[in-house]
Design a protein around this motif. Structure first.
Motif, mmCIF file in Angstrom:
data_model
loop_
_atom_site.group_PDB
_atom_site.id
_atom_site.type_symbol
_atom_site.label_atom_id
_atom_site.label_comp_id
_atom_site.label_asym_id
_atom_site.label_seq_id
_atom_site.Cartn_x
_atom_site.Cartn_y
_atom_site.Cartn_z
ATOM 1 N N VAL A 83 -19.218 -15.093 19.788
ATOM 2 C CA VAL A 83 -18.363 -13.919 19.693
ATOM 3 C C VAL A 83 -18.900 -12.824 20.613
ATOM 4 O O VAL A 83 -20.073 -12.477 20.566
ATOM 5 C CB VAL A 83 -18.317 -13.410 18.232
ATOM 6 C CG1 VAL A 83 -17.493 -12.147 18.145
ATOM 7 C CG2 VAL A 83 -17.743 -14.480 17.327
ATOM 8 N N ASP A 84 -18.015 -12.301 21.445
ATOM 9 C CA ASP A 84 -18.373 -11.195 22.329
ATOM 10 C C ASP A 84 -17.778 -9.917 21.727
ATOM 11 O O ASP A 84 -16.601 -9.623 21.913
ATOM 12 C CB ASP A 84 -17.842 -11.451 23.735
ATOM 13 C CG ASP A 84 -18.291 -10.395 24.735
ATOM 14 O OD1 ASP A 84 -19.017 -9.464 24.326
ATOM 15 O OD2 ASP A 84 -17.924 -10.515 25.916
ATOM 16 N N HIS A 85 -18.603 -9.180 20.975
ATOM 17 C CA HIS A 85 -18.113 -8.002 20.268
ATOM 18 C C HIS A 85 -17.668 -6.903 21.231
ATOM 19 O O HIS A 85 -16.717 -6.183 20.938
ATOM 20 C CB HIS A 85 -19.193 -7.469 19.318
ATOM 21 C CG HIS A 85 -19.494 -8.409 18.199
ATOM 22 N ND1 HIS A 85 -18.609 -8.660 17.179
ATOM 23 C CD2 HIS A 85 -20.578 -9.193 17.944
ATOM 24 C CE1 HIS A 85 -19.128 -9.537 16.339
ATOM 25 N NE2 HIS A 85 -20.333 -9.880 16.779
ATOM 26 N N ALA B 154 -14.202 -7.820 22.399
ATOM 27 C CA ALA B 154 -13.247 -7.604 21.307
ATOM 28 C C ALA B 154 -12.958 -6.116 21.133
ATOM 29 O O ALA B 154 -11.808 -5.724 20.912
ATOM 30 C CB ALA B 154 -13.782 -8.206 20.016
ATOM 31 N N THR C 156 -10.080 -9.792 15.892
ATOM 32 C CA THR C 156 -11.019 -10.794 15.394
ATOM 33 C C THR C 156 -11.907 -11.285 16.533
ATOM 34 O O THR C 156 -11.586 -11.108 17.709
ATOM 35 C CB THR C 156 -10.268 -11.984 14.770
ATOM 36 O OG1 THR C 156 -9.396 -12.537 15.757
ATOM 37 C CG2 THR C 156 -9.486 -11.564 13.540
ATOM 38 N N GLY C 157 -13.014 -11.911 16.189
ATOM 39 C CA GLY C 157 -13.975 -12.371 17.182
ATOM 40 C C GLY C 157 -13.411 -13.388 18.152
ATOM 41 O O GLY C 157 -13.817 -13.451 19.311
ATOM 42 N N ASP C 158 -12.446 -14.206 17.690
ATOM 43 C CA ASP C 158 -11.847 -15.197 18.587
ATOM 44 C C ASP C 158 -10.695 -14.612 19.416
ATOM 45 O O ASP C 158 -10.066 -15.331 20.192
ATOM 46 C CB ASP C 158 -11.364 -16.415 17.798
ATOM 47 C CG ASP C 158 -10.287 -16.080 16.783
ATOM 48 O OD1 ASP C 158 -9.870 -14.908 16.682
ATOM 49 O OD2 ASP C 158 -9.852 -17.008 16.064
ATOM 50 N N LEU C 159 -10.426 -13.319 19.253
ATOM 51 C CA LEU C 159 -9.398 -12.578 20.007
ATOM 52 C C LEU C 159 -7.981 -13.075 19.748
ATOM 53 O O LEU C 159 -7.088 -12.834 20.545
ATOM 54 C CB LEU C 159 -9.690 -12.620 21.520
ATOM 55 C CG LEU C 159 -11.093 -12.232 21.966
ATOM 56 C CD1 LEU C 159 -11.215 -12.353 23.475
ATOM 57 C CD2 LEU C 159 -11.450 -10.837 21.514
ATOM 58 N N HIS C 160 -7.770 -13.740 18.621
ATOM 59 C CA HIS C 160 -6.436 -14.284 18.319
ATOM 60 C C HIS C 160 -5.614 -13.404 17.391
ATOM 61 O O HIS C 160 -4.398 -13.574 17.330
ATOM 62 C CB HIS C 160 -6.569 -15.686 17.714
ATOM 63 C CG HIS C 160 -6.853 -16.728 18.738
ATOM 64 N ND1 HIS C 160 -6.134 -17.882 18.855
ATOM 65 C CD2 HIS C 160 -7.785 -16.792 19.728
ATOM 66 C CE1 HIS C 160 -6.595 -18.605 19.849
ATOM 67 N NE2 HIS C 160 -7.614 -17.961 20.392
ATOM 68 N N TYR D 181 -4.242 -15.811 25.781
ATOM 69 C CA TYR D 181 -3.565 -15.887 24.490
ATOM 70 C C TYR D 181 -3.320 -14.468 23.992
ATOM 71 O O TYR D 181 -4.263 -13.699 23.814
ATOM 72 C CB TYR D 181 -4.429 -16.658 23.481
ATOM 73 C CG TYR D 181 -3.793 -16.786 22.123
ATOM 74 C CD1 TYR D 181 -2.845 -17.770 21.869
ATOM 75 C CD2 TYR D 181 -4.121 -15.903 21.107
ATOM 76 C CE1 TYR D 181 -2.245 -17.879 20.623
ATOM 77 C CE2 TYR D 181 -3.524 -16.005 19.862
ATOM 78 C CZ TYR D 181 -2.594 -16.990 19.634
ATOM 79 O OH TYR D 181 -1.997 -17.090 18.417
#
Length: 147
Positions: free
Chosen positions: A2-4, A7, A42-46, A91
Protein backbone atom coordinates in the motif's frame (compact mmCIF):
# COMPACT_ATOMS: atom_id res chain seq x y z
CA UNK A 1 2.05 -3.05 -0.94
CA UNK A 2 0.00 0.00 0.00
CA UNK A 3 1.32 3.41 -1.01
CA UNK A 4 -0.33 5.75 1.50
CA UNK A 5 1.13 8.87 -0.09
CA UNK A 6 -0.34 7.95 -3.47
CA UNK A 7 -3.72 7.16 -1.88
CA UNK A 8 -3.68 10.54 -0.11
CA UNK A 9 -2.82 12.39 -3.34
CA UNK A 10 -5.54 10.54 -5.22
CA UNK A 11 -8.06 11.28 -2.45
CA UNK A 12 -7.26 15.00 -2.58
CA UNK A 13 -7.61 14.99 -6.38
CA UNK A 14 -10.95 13.14 -6.18
CA UNK A 15 -12.20 15.64 -3.59
CA UNK A 16 -11.37 18.54 -5.90
CA UNK A 17 -12.87 16.89 -9.00
CA UNK A 18 -16.12 15.93 -7.25
CA UNK A 19 -16.52 19.38 -5.66
CA UNK A 20 -15.99 21.13 -9.00
CA UNK A 21 -18.28 18.71 -10.82
CA UNK A 22 -21.09 19.25 -8.30
CA UNK A 23 -20.67 23.01 -8.60
CA UNK A 24 -20.27 23.29 -12.38
CA UNK A 25 -21.43 20.17 -14.22
CA UNK A 26 -24.14 18.31 -12.29
CA UNK A 27 -27.49 19.96 -12.91
CA UNK A 28 -29.35 19.18 -9.71
CA UNK A 29 -30.65 22.00 -7.52
CA UNK A 30 -30.65 19.69 -4.49
CA UNK A 31 -26.84 19.74 -4.55
CA UNK A 32 -26.34 23.50 -4.46
CA UNK A 33 -26.06 23.51 -0.65
CA UNK A 34 -23.68 20.51 -0.50
CA UNK A 35 -20.03 21.07 0.41
CA UNK A 36 -17.42 18.37 -0.11
CA UNK A 37 -15.23 18.30 3.01
CA UNK A 38 -12.94 15.29 2.66
CA UNK A 39 -12.19 12.11 0.74
CA UNK A 40 -10.62 8.81 1.74
CA UNK A 41 -9.34 6.20 -0.69
CA UNK A 42 -8.69 2.56 0.16
CA UNK A 43 -5.14 1.25 -0.06
CA UNK A 44 -5.84 -0.61 -3.30
CA UNK A 45 -7.21 2.65 -4.82
CA UNK A 46 -10.46 0.93 -5.83
CA UNK A 47 -12.93 2.63 -3.48
CA UNK A 48 -13.32 6.28 -2.54
CA UNK A 49 -15.51 7.64 0.24
CA UNK A 50 -16.40 11.30 -0.19
CA UNK A 51 -17.51 13.20 2.91
CA UNK A 52 -19.96 16.09 2.61
CA UNK A 53 -21.92 18.59 4.66
CA UNK A 54 -25.20 20.28 3.86
CA UNK A 55 -26.11 23.77 4.99
CA UNK A 56 -29.58 25.24 5.29
CA UNK A 57 -30.87 27.98 3.01
CA UNK A 58 -31.07 30.37 5.96
CA UNK A 59 -29.21 30.53 9.25
CA UNK A 60 -32.11 29.09 11.27
CA UNK A 61 -33.17 26.46 8.74
CA UNK A 62 -32.10 22.88 9.32
CA UNK A 63 -30.35 21.30 6.31
CA UNK A 64 -32.14 18.47 4.54
CA UNK A 65 -29.44 15.79 4.61
CA UNK A 66 -31.73 13.03 3.28
CA UNK A 67 -32.53 14.97 0.11
CA UNK A 68 -28.84 15.73 -0.46
CA UNK A 69 -27.91 12.07 0.12
CA UNK A 70 -30.48 10.96 -2.45
CA UNK A 71 -29.23 13.53 -4.98
CA UNK A 72 -25.62 12.40 -4.48
CA UNK A 73 -26.67 8.77 -4.87
CA UNK A 74 -28.41 9.58 -8.16
CA UNK A 75 -25.44 11.60 -9.45
CA UNK A 76 -22.85 8.99 -8.44
CA UNK A 77 -22.50 7.51 -11.94
CA UNK A 78 -22.12 10.88 -13.61
CA UNK A 79 -19.58 11.97 -11.00
CA UNK A 80 -17.59 8.75 -11.45
CA UNK A 81 -17.53 9.27 -15.22
CA UNK A 82 -16.27 12.86 -14.81
CA UNK A 83 -13.75 11.67 -12.24
CA UNK A 84 -12.49 8.90 -14.56
CA UNK A 85 -11.98 11.34 -17.42
CA UNK A 86 -9.94 13.70 -15.25
CA UNK A 87 -7.93 11.27 -13.11
CA UNK A 88 -6.09 9.34 -15.80
CA UNK A 89 -5.69 6.17 -13.74
CA UNK A 90 -6.18 2.59 -14.96
CA UNK A 91 -9.10 1.88 -12.63
CA UNK A 92 -11.57 4.61 -11.66
CA UNK A 93 -12.47 4.17 -7.98
CA UNK A 94 -16.06 3.50 -7.03
CA UNK A 95 -17.71 6.37 -5.18
CA UNK A 96 -19.62 6.31 -1.94
CA UNK A 97 -20.82 9.32 0.01
CA UNK A 98 -20.90 9.80 3.76
CA UNK A 99 -22.39 12.71 5.69
CA UNK A 100 -19.64 14.51 7.61
CA UNK A 101 -20.72 15.22 11.19
CA UNK A 102 -17.53 17.05 12.22
CA UNK A 103 -19.07 20.56 11.92
CA UNK A 104 -22.04 19.63 14.12
CA UNK A 105 -19.76 17.98 16.66
CA UNK A 106 -17.47 20.98 16.62
CA UNK A 107 -20.38 23.37 17.18
CA UNK A 108 -21.57 21.23 20.10
CA UNK A 109 -18.08 21.24 21.64
CA UNK A 110 -17.86 25.04 21.22
CA UNK A 111 -21.20 25.42 23.03
CA UNK A 112 -19.96 23.22 25.88
CA UNK A 113 -16.71 25.19 26.15
CA UNK A 114 -18.63 28.48 26.21
CA UNK A 115 -20.85 27.15 29.00
CA UNK A 116 -17.74 26.12 30.97
CA UNK A 117 -16.17 29.57 30.45
CA UNK A 118 -19.31 31.27 31.79
CA UNK A 119 -19.37 28.98 34.82
CA UNK A 120 -15.66 29.67 35.47
CA UNK A 121 -16.36 33.41 35.32
CA UNK A 122 -19.23 33.03 37.81
CA UNK A 123 -16.98 31.08 40.18
CA UNK A 124 -14.22 33.67 39.86
CA UNK A 125 -16.65 36.44 40.81
CA UNK A 126 -17.84 34.41 43.82
CA UNK A 127 -14.25 33.80 44.91
CA UNK A 128 -13.47 37.55 44.95
CA UNK A 129 -15.69 38.13 48.02
CA UNK A 130 -14.99 34.80 49.69
CA UNK A 131 -13.45 34.55 53.14
CA UNK A 132 -11.69 31.61 54.67
CA UNK A 133 -13.71 29.54 57.14
CA UNK A 134 -12.45 29.45 60.73
CA UNK A 135 -9.52 31.35 62.15
CA UNK A 136 -6.92 33.14 60.10
CA UNK A 137 -4.22 30.71 61.33
CA UNK A 138 -5.83 27.30 62.00
CA UNK A 139 -2.58 25.63 63.10
CA UNK A 140 -1.80 25.37 66.80
CA UNK A 141 1.43 26.86 68.03
CA UNK A 142 3.59 25.65 70.88
CA UNK A 143 2.62 28.67 73.01
CA UNK A 144 -1.11 27.93 72.69
CA UNK A 145 -0.82 24.43 74.19
CA UNK A 146 0.42 25.66 77.60
CA UNK A 147 -2.37 28.16 78.16
Amino acid sequence: MVDHARAARLAKRIQTIVANAIELEVKDSRLELVTITDCKVTGDLHDATVFYTVRGRTVNEEPDVAVAAEALKRARGQLRKIMGEQLGVRYTPTLSFSHDTVPETSAHMEALLERARKRDEELRKLAENARLAGEADPYKKADDEHE
